[in-house]
Write an enzyme that holds these catalytic residues in place. Structure first.
Site, PDB file in Angstrom:
ATOM      1  N   PRO A 172       3.493  -8.566  -2.971  1.00 43.41           N
ATOM      2  CA  PRO A 172       3.271  -8.574  -4.299  1.00 43.41           C
ATOM      3  C   PRO A 172       3.044  -7.200  -4.716  1.00 43.41           C
ATOM      4  O   PRO A 172       2.091  -6.365  -4.383  1.00 43.41           O
ATOM      5  CB  PRO A 172       1.903  -9.313  -4.362  1.00 43.41           C
ATOM      6  CG  PRO A 172       1.491  -9.198  -2.819  1.00 43.41           C
ATOM      7  CD  PRO A 172       2.603  -8.981  -1.999  1.00 43.41           C
ATOM      8  N   ASP A 189       1.415  -2.213  -2.686  1.00 50.32           N
ATOM      9  CA  ASP A 189       1.324  -3.642  -1.805  1.00 50.32           C
ATOM     10  C   ASP A 189      -0.156  -4.054  -2.340  1.00 50.32           C
ATOM     11  O   ASP A 189      -1.137  -3.691  -1.963  1.00 50.32           O
ATOM     12  CB  ASP A 189       1.380  -3.741  -0.349  1.00 50.32           C
ATOM     13  CG  ASP A 189       1.324  -5.165   0.036  1.00 50.32           C
ATOM     14  OD1 ASP A 189       0.727  -5.916  -0.659  1.00 50.32           O
ATOM     15  OD2 ASP A 189       1.781  -5.275   1.422  1.00 50.32           O
ATOM     16  N   HIS A 190      -0.105  -5.202  -3.363  1.00 51.43           N
ATOM     17  CA  HIS A 190      -1.327  -5.593  -3.885  1.00 51.43           C
ATOM     18  C   HIS A 190      -2.216  -6.296  -2.867  1.00 51.43           C
ATOM     19  O   HIS A 190      -3.377  -6.365  -3.407  1.00 51.43           O
ATOM     20  CB  HIS A 190      -1.010  -6.141  -5.202  1.00 51.43           C
ATOM     21  CG  HIS A 190      -2.135  -6.195  -6.243  1.00 51.43           C
ATOM     22  ND1 HIS A 190      -3.370  -5.579  -6.251  1.00 51.43           N
ATOM     23  CD2 HIS A 190      -2.077  -6.347  -7.412  1.00 51.43           C
ATOM     24  CE1 HIS A 190      -4.153  -5.607  -7.175  1.00 51.43           C
ATOM     25  NE2 HIS A 190      -3.325  -6.135  -8.119  1.00 51.43           N
ATOM     26  N   ARG A 191      -1.716  -6.609  -1.828  1.00 47.15           N
ATOM     27  CA  ARG A 191      -2.417  -7.445  -0.700  1.00 47.15           C
ATOM     28  C   ARG A 191      -3.572  -6.405  -0.172  1.00 47.15           C
ATOM     29  O   ARG A 191      -4.530  -6.705   0.515  1.00 47.15           O
ATOM     30  CB  ARG A 191      -1.707  -7.876   0.384  1.00 47.15           C
ATOM     31  CG  ARG A 191      -0.904  -9.174  -0.283  1.00 47.15           C
ATOM     32  CD  ARG A 191       0.204  -9.540   0.843  1.00 47.15           C
ATOM     33  NE  ARG A 191       1.076  -8.446   1.116  1.00 47.15           N
ATOM     34  CZ  ARG A 191       1.561  -8.555   2.451  1.00 47.15           C
ATOM     35  NH1 ARG A 191       1.928  -9.307   3.140  1.00 47.15           N
ATOM     36  NH2 ARG A 191       2.424  -7.345   2.872  1.00 47.15           N
TER      37      ARG A 191
END
Ligand code: CAO
Length: 434
Positions: A230, A406-408
């Site tokens: 994401p 990476d939004h994680r």
């Protein structure tokens, strides 16, 4: 007693000219009743032709490329101990969901000509074979589709076949399977329908060029990242007016043989400082997604444009190198990259990547993270802009920066702080000494 039976083309709904695409039998073959012996195609549909009698093939009267019509002789079959058999009928063609299945009419023996198939509705009975409006249709006969299904292959993943008008043949399915095994290509990401095959030659002249190996591998990697991460891209601008004046002065001091210093060397320095300040940017997620692996070294990958495609050589221990060393090393690595001489080790071990299009232009873009890294810094062309200083507009050289993360791993606020830190350091490079 042995009877010679003639197998003929059935009625396919009043179509006058039918193309023979594939013939699957030869004289001497033994065929069983209903075994597929040929694939026929009209301009709207394709269908498999089953044998209307079992026995030994005496003669085959058609070949691929022939045009046939209802009643054309397909083959003669010697049937031992002839008995009355079930009438043969053309196998149900592949159907689009909204098309009703054609109904076979019952006919008495003997088997000479297969019974006609009639559309049950006004819609053509046979499925369209190339349908540009559909995302699921592939240009292949039902027997090839069946073959693909048996192997677990999503036929829509095969972009073009080697048959006429790009028709997918059995050999194309086999080649695709071989390629998947040798290259480990994942089929249809997360079950997403693939882009349909299109016969572009129907619109005008075309030429097919093979993709370079680098392009193919990069494409696979980028698609994998796109589907797995994401990603968010955050845009920022840094005032590099003073930095640029210093850079120009440094280059002016240099003799001709020395390597030119570009903005990229300062950007690398600012990135290193930011990675030290925000360690989660110098990290990778463990494969199970449970842990963050923090790195105590700082290697930076630089995306380099080469005639064969994009490659990312890695500059090691960037935190311990001077601007001049970085300039020399980048020049060496990018030359090697463009000559195709990078070794795999030259491209491994990166912590973060910079993709700079500043030498070409641009105002912003959204680079794709080079996973398992957690972010990538994009750079486009600096330009003079009027900037309000509270009293007046003054001309300042502004450098656009784009951070995809990476939004994680990285939160939005953390991404913004990281970029604010880089902006501050580029706007006042004395801070890089701190
Ligand atoms: N703003 C204004 N000018 C810039 C600039 C910027 N952000 N970045 C570079 N320039 C100028 C340089 O100063 C140089 O100017 P002069 O010719 O007047 O000296 C010129 O543009 C060419 O620079 P360069 O591209 O040769 O050097 P670099 O250090 O900036 O970049 C490299 C090196 C290897 C990154 C680059 O050549 C390259 O290959 N870039 C493409 C990367 C790419 O394809 N990325 C896309 C990947 S998709 O995610």
């Amino acid at each position: 007693m042995a009877d010679v039976i003639e197998i003929k083309v059935p009625d396919v709904g009043g179509v006058a000219s039918i193309d023979v695409v594939e013939v699957l039998i030869k004289p001497g073959d033994t065929v069983a009743l209903d075994q597929i012996i040929a694939t026929l195609e009209t301009d709207k549909a394709s269908m498999d032709l089953p044998a209307s009698a079992g026995g030994t093939v005496q003669q085959v009267h058609i070949k691929p490329g022939d045009k046939v019509a209802e009643g054309s002789l397909v083959a003669t079959v010697l049937m031992e101990g002839a008995e009355t058999t079930t009438p043969a009928k053309p196998e149900q063609p592949d159907q689009k969901p909204e098309v009703s299945a054609p109904k076979a009419q019952e006919q008495p023996a003997p088997v000479i000509t297969p019974e006609p198939i009639k559309p049950a509705t006004a819609t053509p009975a046979l499925a369209p074979i190339t349908d540009q409006g559909s995302a699921i249709s592939a240009h292949a006969s039902p027997s090839v589709r069946l073959f693909a299904r048996e192997l677990g292959v999503d036929i829509t993943q095969i972009s073009a076949g080697n048959g006429r008008k790009g028709r997918i043949l059995k050999q194309d399915v086999q080649s695709y399977v071989k390629r998947i095994i040798s290259e480990g290509i994942p089929q249809g990401g997360a079950g997403i329908p693939s882009i349909p095959a299109v016969d572009f030659s129907q619109f005008g002249e075309t030429e097919t060029q093979k993709l370079s190996k680098i392009k193919r591998l990069t494409g696979q990697n980028l698609s994998r990242v796109w589907l797995n991460l994401p990603m968010v891209t955050y845009h920022e601008e840094a005032d590099i007016t003073e930095m640029e004046a210093f850079r120009v002065a440094l280059n002016a001091e240099k003799t001709k043989v020395e390597v030119k210093i570009t903005a990229l060397m300062f950007i690398m320095k600012a990135l290193v400082a930011a990675m030290k300040q925000f360690p989660s940017f110098n990290a990778s997620l463990s494969a199970d997604g449970e842990n963050l692996i923090l790195k105590k070294y700082i290697n930076i990958g630089i995306a380099v444009d080469t005639p064969n495609g994009l490659v990312v050589p890695v500059l090691r221990n960037v935190d311990s190198k001077s601007i001049n060393q970085l300039a020399t090393e980048l020049a060496e690595k990018s030359d090697k990259a463009r000559l195709g001489k990078l070794m795999p080790a030259d491209m491994q071990g990166g912590c973060l990547t910079i993709s700079s299009l500043g030498g070409i232009g641009g105002t912003a873009f959204t680079p794709i993270v080079n996973a398992p890294e957690v972010a990538i810094l994009g750079v486009t062309r600096a330009k003079m802009q009027p900037v309000w200083n509270g009293k007046e507009f003054i001309p300042r050289l502004m450098l656009p920066l784009d951070l995809t993360y990476d939004h994680r791993v990285i939160d939005g606020a953390e991404g913004a702080r990281f970029m604010a830190f880089i902006k501050q350091n580029l706007s006042d490079i004395r801070r890089l000494l701190l």
